[in-house]
Design an enzyme around this catalytic site. Structure first.
Site, PDB file in Angstrom:
ATOM      1  N   LYS A 172      10.958   7.937  14.386  1.00 16.52           N
ATOM      2  CA  LYS A 172      11.449   8.339  13.064  1.00 16.52           C
ATOM      3  C   LYS A 172      12.761   9.104  13.213  1.00 16.52           C
ATOM      4  CE  LYS A 172       8.314   6.608  10.339  1.00 16.52           C
ATOM      5  NZ  LYS A 172       8.647   5.468   9.442  1.00 16.52           N
ATOM      6  N   ARG A 183       0.831  -1.206   0.000  1.00 13.60           N
ATOM      7  CA  ARG A 183       0.000   0.000   0.000  1.00 13.60           C
ATOM      8  C   ARG A 183       0.865   1.255   0.000  1.00 13.60           C
ATOM      9  NH1 ARG A 183      -2.389   1.070   4.428  1.00 13.60           N
ATOM     10  NH2 ARG A 183      -4.251   2.058   3.581  1.00 13.60           N
ATOM     11  N   TYR A 206       5.611   8.247  17.186  1.00 14.91           N
ATOM     12  CA  TYR A 206       5.889   8.270  15.745  1.00 14.91           C
ATOM     13  C   TYR A 206       7.082   9.163  15.442  1.00 14.91           C
ATOM     14  CZ  TYR A 206       5.259   8.749  10.714  1.00 14.91           C
ATOM     15  OH  TYR A 206       5.462   8.759   9.350  1.00 14.91           O
ATOM     16  N   VAL A 232       3.577 -12.874   3.671  1.00 14.51           N
ATOM     17  CA  VAL A 232       2.838 -12.363   4.820  1.00 14.51           C
ATOM     18  C   VAL A 232       3.764 -12.425   6.028  1.00 14.51           C
ATOM     19  CG1 VAL A 232       0.812 -12.663   6.294  1.00 14.51           C
ATOM     20  CG2 VAL A 232       0.667 -13.179   3.846  1.00 14.51           C
ATOM     21  N   ILE A 255       3.206   4.348  -0.085  1.00 15.81           N
ATOM     22  CA  ILE A 255       4.594   4.564  -0.481  1.00 15.81           C
ATOM     23  C   ILE A 255       5.291   3.239  -0.744  1.00 15.81           C
ATOM     24  CG2 ILE A 255       6.833   5.426   0.299  1.00 15.81           C
ATOM     25  CD1 ILE A 255       5.333   7.632   1.825  1.00 15.81           C
ATOM     26  N   ASN A 312      10.501   0.169   5.166  1.00 14.31           N
ATOM     27  CA  ASN A 312       9.420   1.118   4.907  1.00 14.31           C
ATOM     28  C   ASN A 312       8.288   1.054   5.925  1.00 14.31           C
ATOM     29  OD1 ASN A 312       7.451   2.800   3.208  1.00 14.31           O
ATOM     30  ND2 ASN A 312       6.433   0.798   3.259  1.00 14.31           N
TER      31      ASN A 312
END
Length: 253
Positions: A156, A17, A152, A62, A19, A91
């Site tokens: 990052k 999905r 988040y 998966v 990016i 990613n």
């Protein structure tokens, strides 16, 4: 420009999905082989059917990247299927923006340790590659405080630091490492479409911050990843490439 990606072997986490999907499609269009993983079996199967047309070679699996043993097994299987690994793209993200302890734990296991474990698992293959490259997907939220401050943004930021450390320590081995920090990226089913529908005030405020008047697309982010990963960027290592349409104001020296 020929990026020199034809025939190279790439692994991508979260490749069905947004990016991640655009990254897989871009590498395939450049003639690379790509192994990708995601957690949803239906999405993996649908993506593989879509990707493998016109002679393209992709291998879907998966896999939950927060499961260290499963992640290592997937990397080993991907290496066997493709005859090695040249490029690693970390990613996947938990997109954990809550400030509760569960969000912090989820962000740590998926975003940070999912990246570290992926690189560790692939390292034996990368040391055998003549075109070894690591690209981690960070975020502009790792550079400045925004609505995603908390797990988040913190993780990052940690990924950017981790990646630049990899670049320094692996340079002598011929392994490059760079991060790419996307700005707000809009795609159907993505977080910004959900915000647009569920919190239109925040969406309008966020859109107004970008002087281009729009958000980025997954393809624009994937183009940057393909360049950073490619032999065309052979002397680019230890950088954090911000792709945000001038959204952020911080100056990188």
């Amino acid at each position: 420009m020929d990026l020199g990606l034809k025939g190279l072997r790439v692994i991508v986490t979260g490749g069905t999905r947004g990016i991640g999907r655009a990254i897989v499609e871009t590498f395939l269009s450049e003639g690379a082989q790509v192994a990708y993983c995601a957690r949803n079996p239906e999405e993996v199967a649908a993506a593989e059917a879509s990707f493998n047309v016109g002679g393209a070679k992709s291998f879907g699996s998966v896999t939950d990247v927060s499961d260290g043993d499963a992640l290592k097994a997937w990397v080993n299987d991907a290496a066997k299927a493709m005859g090695g690994i040249d490029i690693v793209v970390a990613n996947v993200s938990a997109l954990a923006v809550g400030n509760d302890e569960a969000s912090w734990r989820k962000g740590y296991e998926v975003d940070l340790m999912g990246t570290v474990r992926l690189v560790d698992a692939a390292m034996p293959e990368l040391t055998r590659s003549a075109n070894a490259s690591i690209v981690t997907i960070a975020s502009v939220s790792g550079r400045e405080v925004d609505f995603a401050a908390g797990p988040y943004g913190a993780f990052k930021a940690a990924i950017i630091h981790y990646t630049q450390g990899l670049a320094f320590h692996l340079a002598a081995k011929g392994i490059r490492a760079n991060s790419m920090s996307p700005g707000n990226t809009y795609f159907p089913g993505g977080v910004w479409e959900k915000i647009e529908q569920g919190n239109p005030a925040l969406f309008k405020e966020s859109l107004a911050l970008n002087p281009t008047g729009r958000m980025g697309t997954p393809q624009e982010m994937a183009n940057a990843v393909a360049f950073l990963a490619s032999p065309a960027a052979s002397f680019v290592t230890g950088t954090n490439l911000v792709v945000d349409g001038a959204l952020t104001r911080g100056v990188q020296f």
